[in-house]
Design an enzyme around this catalytic site. Structure first.
Site, PDB file in Angstrom:
ATOM      1  N   ASP A  41     -16.540  14.193 -27.569  1.00 36.48           N
ATOM      2  CA  ASP A  41     -15.177  14.120 -27.021  1.00 36.48           C
ATOM      3  C   ASP A  41     -15.017  12.977 -26.030  1.00 36.48           C
ATOM      4  O   ASP A  41     -14.269  13.081 -25.069  1.00 36.48           O
ATOM      5  CB  ASP A  41     -14.786  15.452 -26.369  1.00 36.48           C
ATOM      6  CG  ASP A  41     -15.636  15.766 -25.153  1.00 36.48           C
ATOM      7  OD1 ASP A  41     -16.758  15.206 -25.038  1.00 36.48           O
ATOM      8  OD2 ASP A  41     -15.188  16.548 -24.313  1.00 36.48           O
TER       9      ASP A  41
ATOM     10  N   GLU B  16       0.661   5.558  12.498  1.00 38.96           N
ATOM     11  CA  GLU B  16      -0.684   5.066  12.780  1.00 38.96           C
ATOM     12  C   GLU B  16      -0.702   3.552  13.028  1.00 38.96           C
ATOM     13  O   GLU B  16      -1.379   3.064  13.909  1.00 38.96           O
ATOM     14  CB  GLU B  16      -1.581   5.409  11.579  1.00 38.96           C
ATOM     15  CG  GLU B  16      -2.975   4.835  11.649  1.00 38.96           C
ATOM     16  CD  GLU B  16      -3.997   5.847  12.159  1.00 38.96           C
ATOM     17  OE1 GLU B  16      -3.724   7.052  12.025  1.00 38.96           O
ATOM     18  OE2 GLU B  16      -5.033   5.411  12.696  1.00 38.96           O
ATOM     19  N   ASP B  17       0.068   2.827  12.246  1.00 34.06           N
ATOM     20  CA  ASP B  17      -0.088   1.371  12.231  1.00 34.06           C
ATOM     21  C   ASP B  17       1.089   0.572  12.790  1.00 34.06           C
ATOM     22  O   ASP B  17       1.034  -0.659  12.817  1.00 34.06           O
ATOM     23  CB  ASP B  17      -0.341   0.874  10.781  1.00 34.06           C
ATOM     24  CG  ASP B  17      -1.660   1.390  10.221  1.00 34.06           C
ATOM     25  OD1 ASP B  17      -2.482   1.856  11.032  1.00 34.06           O
ATOM     26  OD2 ASP B  17      -1.849   1.341   9.003  1.00 34.06           O
TER      27      ASP B  17
ATOM     28  N   HIS C  13       0.813  -1.228   0.000  1.00 30.69           N
ATOM     29  CA  HIS C  13       0.000   0.000   0.000  1.00 30.69           C
ATOM     30  C   HIS C  13       0.848   1.281   0.000  1.00 30.69           C
ATOM     31  O   HIS C  13       0.700   2.115  -0.896  1.00 30.69           O
ATOM     32  CB  HIS C  13      -1.005  -0.033   1.155  1.00 30.69           C
ATOM     33  CG  HIS C  13      -1.664   1.275   1.407  1.00 30.69           C
ATOM     34  ND1 HIS C  13      -2.488   1.881   0.480  1.00 30.69           N
ATOM     35  CD2 HIS C  13      -1.589   2.131   2.464  1.00 30.69           C
ATOM     36  CE1 HIS C  13      -2.901   3.044   0.962  1.00 30.69           C
ATOM     37  NE2 HIS C  13      -2.372   3.212   2.163  1.00 30.69           N
TER      38      HIS C  13
ATOM     39  N   HIS D 215       3.712   7.018   5.216  1.00 29.35           N
ATOM     40  CA  HIS D 215       2.516   7.710   5.711  1.00 29.35           C
ATOM     41  C   HIS D 215       1.702   6.917   6.737  1.00 29.35           C
ATOM     42  O   HIS D 215       1.010   7.510   7.550  1.00 29.35           O
ATOM     43  CB  HIS D 215       1.621   8.170   4.544  1.00 29.35           C
ATOM     44  CG  HIS D 215       0.749   7.109   3.947  1.00 29.35           C
ATOM     45  ND1 HIS D 215       1.153   6.319   2.901  1.00 29.35           N
ATOM     46  CD2 HIS D 215      -0.519   6.699   4.260  1.00 29.35           C
ATOM     47  CE1 HIS D 215       0.186   5.477   2.588  1.00 29.35           C
ATOM     48  NE2 HIS D 215      -0.844   5.678   3.390  1.00 29.35           N
TER      49      HIS D 215
ATOM     50  N   ASP E  11      -2.912   8.135  -1.348  1.00 31.33           N
ATOM     51  CA  ASP E  11      -3.333   7.090  -0.411  1.00 31.33           C
ATOM     52  C   ASP E  11      -4.759   6.647  -0.744  1.00 31.33           C
ATOM     53  O   ASP E  11      -5.059   5.465  -0.864  1.00 31.33           O
ATOM     54  CB  ASP E  11      -3.248   7.696   1.000  1.00 31.33           C
ATOM     55  CG  ASP E  11      -3.883   6.836   2.069  1.00 31.33           C
ATOM     56  OD1 ASP E  11      -3.519   5.655   2.171  1.00 31.33           O
ATOM     57  OD2 ASP E  11      -4.742   7.357   2.812  1.00 31.33           O
TER      58      ASP E  11
END
Ligand code: MN
Length: 508
Positions: free
Chosen positions: A258, A75-76, A47, A71, A137
């Site tokens: 278009d 958090e993880d 990811h 990133h 993300d």
């Protein structure tokens, strides 16, 4: 997934990239995430790696790429923002911290919604690259939505359509906005998406074939006349944008020329006009379809020359000519400030981007002075959504609406009853479709019908004002949540630019 792939991709647009640092950040993230798996069962590191790849598509600088790789670390994983700071410096750490703060974006209740918007603006004002990483993300998350439960798919896709895509649009990031919308479309509006795909299948194939042929023929013409072409290629319109356009034309596909267009990029403005002239010498242009957005840019700042020509066997092909600068602006918008330019200094790029975002700063200053949500939205109205139009009723009253508002917005603005019974419209005394974008100075006359008792569900997709949206919902009795509506009411119909498309809640 191979880190060399990322490093090589960056080198193409940024020869000064510090590949060792990029690799270091990748290894750091990989180690921190360890054996964690995504919902899809893949190793987690895929990811952040793909997020960084998307940032490389946007030709972002090393700092942003590294922040993309890292990133999700605070958090993880056990590593903190401080750990990141020690290893990669303050700038990267600030970005990662900003993204982590945005991380808790959840689509629940009106207060959360307003809070989310605030968070986005705070992040943008401190460093707009935070939002750019967040977009990347989100794009990767959307492209792996299949692995999630239906309820989550819906929430994430709706949030992307209502919050992320409009902000990307406001920042001029055409390719990010298009990706966010097209990845969300099938999850947010599955029936409409299927309908569209079916509808365009045949036409799309045919147009792609003709545009490929036109590309060869026109390349030859340009080469014969010694025009140096930077690049020439067919581009397919983004699907949600195509769907919106179709709605404006009563779903008549033959009115749209278009779906695929041929895009020609040349070095100078003079060459753009030269290209147009050469093409018109060889192919007859369609009347009313020559558009000079160079001399008269769109309100968004978009510039290009457009023409639609009669190609072989009467097949219509749209051609667009532009300079590399115009192309950068249209595709990358604010992200273009971080693109590598020989001799350019990093700091000046950041300052240039900040200048463009002066309105965000203004908004935040105002926000600090008020805790009143209504006032806050009032300020949004002035700053974020400042493009307004003024149209006239048959009696000569002036009605003030957001840009691109439609006759339906106009009708509901005057009275709910008029909106609900709206059956047609005359603009400047000519019959027009109900989704026609109004322009300043238009005289608008709504044709009401006693037989029409209810609004149409389709109106929700093209109306611009929140008040029209919530009144349509009331008329259809399809949304009892009252969640976003409250925000829409609070915004006095101004938040619509952030909520261009709305979920249509189906009756159970
Ligand atoms: Mn993430």
């Amino acid at each position: 997934m191979n880190i060399e792939e990322l490093v090589n991709k960056i080198k193409i647009y940024n020869p000064e990239s510090d590949s060792d640092m990029i690799k270091l950040a990748f290894e750091y993230a990989k180690k921190a995430h360890g054996n964690t798996k995504r919902k899809s069962g893949e190793p987690y590191i895929i990811h952040p790696f793909q997020t960084a790849m998307i940032l490389a598509d946007q030709k972002m600088d090393d700092t942003t790429i590294i922040a993309g790789l890292l990133h999700d670390v605070p958090e993880d994983t056990k590593k903190t923002v401080d750990d990141v700071k020690k290893e990669f410096g303050k700038e990267v750490a600030n970005l990662v911290e900003g993204i982590t703060k945005l991380g808790q974006l959840k689509y629940r209740g009106v207060d959360r919604y307003i809070e989310n918007l605030r968070k986005m603006f705070v992040a943008m004002a401190s460093d707009v690259r935070t939002i750019i990483v967040k977009f990347a993300d989100r794009i990767h998350n959307l492209s792996t939505l299949d692995a999630l439960a239906p309820e989550k798919q819906k929430r994430i896709s709706m949030e992307s359509l209502e919050i992320f895509a409009p902000i990307a649009g406001r920042l001029g990031m055409g390719s990010i906005r298009g990706q966010l919308e097209d990845l969300s479309f099938p999850f947010a509006y599955p029936a409409e998406y299927k309908w569209l795909i079916n509808k365009i299948k045949g036409t799309l194939k045919k147009e792609e074939k003709y545009v490929e042929e036109a590309k060869k023929d026109i390349s030859q013409i340009l080469a014969k006349n010694s025009v140096k072409v930077k690049f020439i290629k067919g581009r397919r319109k983004y699907l949600l944008s195509l769907y919106r356009k179709l709605l404006k034309h009563n779903k008549d596909l033959s009115k749209i020329h278009d779906i695929v267009a041929l895009r020609i990029v040349v070095s100078t403005v003079a060459e753009c006009y030269g290209v147009l002239g050469l093409i018109h010498q060889h192919y007859k242009p369609m009347k009313g379809r020559i558009k000079d957005y160079i001399a008269q840019p769109k309100p968004s700042g978009y510039q290009s020359l457009h023409t639609t020509i009669f190609y072989k066997k009467g097949q219509l092909v749209e051609i667009q000519a532009r300079t590399p600068e115009m192309h950068e602006q249209a595709e990358y918008g604010i992200a273009a400030h971080w693109h590598y330019k020989e001799g350019a200094k990093g700091k000046s790029k950041k300052e240039a981007a900040r200048d463009k975002l002066a309105w965000v700063e203004e908004l935040l200053k105002f926000q600090k002075q008020t805790s009143d949500d209504e006032q806050y939205f009032e300020s949004l109205k002035l700053e974020f959504f400042k493009d307004r139009i003024f149209v006239f009723t048959p009696k000569g009253d002036v009605i003030d609406l957001p840009e691109d508002a439609t006759p339906i917005d106009f009708a509901y603005h005057i009275h709910s009853g008029l909106g609900n019974s709206c059956n047609g419209v005359k603009i400047n005394e000519k019959i027009a479709t109900l989704s026609t974008p109004l322009k300043s100075g238009d005289l608008v006359e709504i044709i009401a019908s006693k037989n029409r008792k209810k609004p149409s569900k389709n109106w929700l997709i093209f109306v611009k004002t929140g008040s029209a949206k919530s009144k349509i919902r009331q008329g259809l009795n399809i949304d009892k949540r009252g969640v976003i509506q409250k925000a829409l009411h609070a915004a006095d119909g101004q938040i619509e630019y952030l909520t261009k498309t709305k979920k249509i809640k189906k009756k159970k």
